[in-house]
Design an enzyme around this catalytic site. Sequence first.
Site, mmCIF file in Angstrom:
data_model
loop_
_atom_site.group_PDB
_atom_site.id
_atom_site.type_symbol
_atom_site.label_atom_id
_atom_site.label_comp_id
_atom_site.label_asym_id
_atom_site.label_seq_id
_atom_site.Cartn_x
_atom_site.Cartn_y
_atom_site.Cartn_z
ATOM 1 N N ARG A 93 0.861 -1.186 0.000
ATOM 2 C CA ARG A 93 0.000 0.000 0.000
ATOM 3 C C ARG A 93 0.893 1.230 0.000
ATOM 4 O O ARG A 93 1.547 1.524 0.998
ATOM 5 C CB ARG A 93 -0.865 -0.052 1.265
ATOM 6 C CG ARG A 93 -2.009 0.927 1.278
ATOM 7 C CD ARG A 93 -2.613 0.986 2.671
ATOM 8 N NE ARG A 93 -1.743 1.722 3.567
ATOM 9 C CZ ARG A 93 -1.598 1.473 4.860
ATOM 10 N NH1 ARG A 93 -2.248 0.487 5.428
ATOM 11 N NH2 ARG A 93 -0.809 2.217 5.604
ATOM 12 N N TYR A 149 4.395 4.330 11.464
ATOM 13 C CA TYR A 149 4.627 2.883 11.550
ATOM 14 C C TYR A 149 5.500 2.312 10.423
ATOM 15 O O TYR A 149 5.713 1.112 10.369
ATOM 16 C CB TYR A 149 3.296 2.118 11.638
ATOM 17 C CG TYR A 149 2.294 2.445 10.544
ATOM 18 C CD1 TYR A 149 2.371 1.814 9.308
ATOM 19 C CD2 TYR A 149 1.276 3.369 10.764
ATOM 20 C CE1 TYR A 149 1.463 2.111 8.317
ATOM 21 C CE2 TYR A 149 0.354 3.670 9.774
ATOM 22 C CZ TYR A 149 0.445 3.042 8.552
ATOM 23 O OH TYR A 149 -0.453 3.336 7.566
ATOM 24 N N HIS A 165 -3.208 4.429 5.064
ATOM 25 C CA HIS A 165 -4.403 3.572 5.124
ATOM 26 C C HIS A 165 -5.613 4.272 4.504
ATOM 27 O O HIS A 165 -6.305 3.738 3.655
ATOM 28 C CB HIS A 165 -4.675 3.198 6.581
ATOM 29 C CG HIS A 165 -5.986 2.524 6.796
ATOM 30 N ND1 HIS A 165 -6.276 1.284 6.275
ATOM 31 C CD2 HIS A 165 -7.100 2.922 7.465
ATOM 32 C CE1 HIS A 165 -7.510 0.948 6.621
ATOM 33 N NE2 HIS A 165 -8.025 1.915 7.334
HETATM 34 C C1 LIG Z 1 -14.672 -6.059 11.878
HETATM 35 C C2 LIG Z 1 -13.831 -4.843 11.713
HETATM 36 N N1 LIG Z 1 -12.927 -4.503 12.669
HETATM 37 C C3 LIG Z 1 -12.202 -3.374 12.545
HETATM 38 C C4 LIG Z 1 -12.367 -2.554 11.474
HETATM 39 C C5 LIG Z 1 -11.571 -1.254 11.385
HETATM 40 N N2 LIG Z 1 -10.594 -1.357 10.283
HETATM 41 C C6 LIG Z 1 -10.840 -0.848 9.072
HETATM 42 S S1 LIG Z 1 -9.651 -1.212 7.970
HETATM 43 C C7 LIG Z 1 -8.738 -2.037 9.115
HETATM 44 C C8 LIG Z 1 -7.463 -2.697 8.694
HETATM 45 C C9 LIG Z 1 -7.688 -3.682 7.615
HETATM 46 O O1 LIG Z 1 -6.490 -4.183 7.160
HETATM 47 P P1 LIG Z 1 -6.423 -5.211 5.962
HETATM 48 O O2 LIG Z 1 -7.424 -6.277 6.114
HETATM 49 O O3 LIG Z 1 -5.005 -5.631 5.835
HETATM 50 O O4 LIG Z 1 -6.882 -4.384 4.702
HETATM 51 P P2 LIG Z 1 -6.191 -3.087 4.087
HETATM 52 O O5 LIG Z 1 -6.753 -1.898 4.826
HETATM 53 O O6 LIG Z 1 -4.740 -3.227 4.246
HETATM 54 O O7 LIG Z 1 -6.629 -3.076 2.678
HETATM 55 C C10 LIG Z 1 -9.368 -2.007 10.346
HETATM 56 C C11 LIG Z 1 -8.814 -2.595 11.577
HETATM 57 C C12 LIG Z 1 -13.312 -2.942 10.498
HETATM 58 N N3 LIG Z 1 -13.535 -2.224 9.402
HETATM 59 N N4 LIG Z 1 -14.026 -4.088 10.643
#
Ligand SMILES: Cc1ncc(C[n+]2csc(CCOP(=O)(O)OP(=O)(O)O)c2C)c(N)n1
Lengths: 387, 342
Positions: free
Chosen positions: A273, A286, A277
């Site tokens: 990425r 980080y 975020h």
């Molecule tokens: C059930 C749930 N817990 C927490 C969140 C908050 N949250 C949004 S994105 C994220 C990180 C997701 O990381 P990843 O699965 O690696 O996807 P990326 O953002 O890297 O595409 C979190 C913790 C959420 N959307 N859903």
Amino acid sequence: MTVQELPGAAAYRPTPPPAWKPLTDPAPLLPDPEPYRVLGTDAVADADPELLLRLYAELVRGRRYNAQATALTKQGRLAVYPSSTGQEACEIAAALVLEERDWLFPSYRDTLAAVARGLDPVEALTLLRGDWHTGYDPREHRIAPLCTPLATQLPHAVGLAHAARLKGDDVVALAMVGDGGTSEGDFHEALNFAAVWRAPVVFLVQNNGFAISVPLAKQTAAPSLAHKAVGYGMPGRLVDGNDVAAVHQVLGEAVARARAGGGPTLVEAVTYRMDAHTNADDATRYRGESEVEAWRAHDPIQLLERELTARGLLGEDGIEEARAAAERMAAGLREQMNADPVLDPMDLFAHVYAEQTAQLREQAARLRVELDAEQGQDGTSGAGDGR
Amino acid sequence: MTTAAMAGEQTDKAKPATMAQALGRALRDSMAEDPTVHVLGEDVGTLGGVFRITDGLAKEFGDDRCTDTPLAEAGILGAAVGMAMYGLRPVVEMQFDAFAYPAFEQLISHVAKMRNRTGGAMPLPITVRVPYGGGIGGVEHHSDSSEAYYMATPGLHVVTPATVDDAYGLLRASIASDDPVIFLEPKRLYWSKAAWSPDAPVEVEPIGRAVVRRPGRSATLITYGPSLPVCLEAAEAAVEEGWDLEVVDLRSLVPFDDETVAASVRRTGRAVVVHESSGFGGPGGEIAARVTERCFHHLEAPVLRVAGFDIPYPPPMLERHHLPGVDRVLDAVARLQWEAES
Ligand SMILES: Cc1ncc(C[n+]2csc(CCOP(=O)(O)OP(=O)(O)O)c2C)c(N)n1
């Protein structure tokens, strides 16, 4: 007392357990240790030049889309935007590998995949703009709503694929999830259901290094995310997620396998990425710039551009053409997003139940009175369509 | 435990049937009528469900229509969402009330909201059957009354039958509904019997209507599901004390039938809400508030609640002290002879 001294020990013969054998041979399910690559290898000879050019145009458009949407957050036109800059190869390959009758199950980061599948760029941004949750009819486009709760769309993909197969349709569902999402219970339940039901599903994990701030090493202790497939009884595949030809090929094989009744596949695309975020995140807390730089040298668009140029398939004109098309898309998006959306507050009650309950009718009437009073005060309509 | 007879065996008119049989018959008839109706859950196939509600369905309709799933509630309900997205009408069985909790994320974030999120484009016709409540001597996690959680989630219908007729009629209506329905089955009434025939036309009432089960003049007992027989018994016992109690069976908690309830309380001037689930933050508080808002000038006393204690569901040897019984209902009725403290 030793075993020999036990009374009757000499006569004892343990009963062997009933014969046991594994349900599935794990060896063919294991991913190769190296992510699969096409660009810059001999495998490129098998790639269809026309497809590569199409993928290139989409990558360029996708990069521009990410940039435009990020800019729109700065202008307050989008509430938030989780950019997929750097991950365009996964987004584009996922969209283009599917037939029209297939279904895409995107996560909140996968707006680009939905757009590449043909969804109107503005409709795709409804959720992130905040004028409603989902701006399109999922059945019309065969794109499930962009899913915010992590991994919860994966069992939906399994159920839909299962239903399609029960109906005799050769439809495949492709579901996208992040590396962090693979820790959620729904991920595991979905994979297990898919394997047991041999549902025609392809799971695409975009391992982009981080779940917000948490690196992969703190997310899992598995050798790779693709290895998780073995425990469920489906093949796991590792692919270079910045090599669009490789992602397209690996997903293509998985889709073909699912369509032919071979069951699900878990594909892990190793990518990065490049942006934070979301626009609201500070990635410097980080990760260091040198890590980002290393990935910048492995940019998905440049990888393909160099390959196509070296093979004489793409010249300055072609590059210019792709950029111009992307600019046109961005200009259109800007223009449409600069118009204020027309909202009808009465819609708050319109889509809760098939038939409004008495309780909701009462509450709707109260809002109607408030809106009418507002209109009386400032002479403007509270409701968009005057309902 | 009586094993429910195979659905379809009971053909004599007005023969006694159990609620369990009526539920099984409703599933069978819905599946026969509509090929898009699919039953899925843990042990629903070969075993016929731990309460035998789905007995015979896999045999009659095949494993594809009545499916034993892996043991994962979120997966079951999540798969049902996808099935509904593709045009099927899944009927999900949750094995016990407290084992539905792993599926709450799917229920609340997706099942309840899909119609709304998609601006009406994608309704989800899913029925979730949940055996609920206590009184069967179950150990931990087998006796919860979870209706308040469901009621607090907009987008769901919450339905609970208390009679054999309603078990059939309301389940048919729930499966036919284009909205998701939480169908709460009062498990201690599974073996209650009534003269009932699957061949006699059962009127399928729309979801959302309450009925007066016993007319009366001096106070209204507002109740549903497992507490209905308790209230009817209390009403009979109260005759001796000179009380003529009206008993309203809600049948549906969402939507809520304000009209029937308020009309009754306006007639009687007094009301007690009776349910098994805990009182604090429970359905009774919502119902009492609604009644007070609508009937304030007709009320001779505050609306009272008789509910389970605010404790985790007790072990079986103590559950009779927790469950609201006839005496507690009568005690509340006596308190309706209310005089304002000076
Ligand atoms: C059930 C749930 N817990 C927490 C969140 C908050 N949250 C949004 S994105 C994220 C990180 C997701 O990381 P990843 O699965 O690696 O996807 P990326 O953002 O890297 O595409 C979190 C913790 C959420 N959307 N859903």
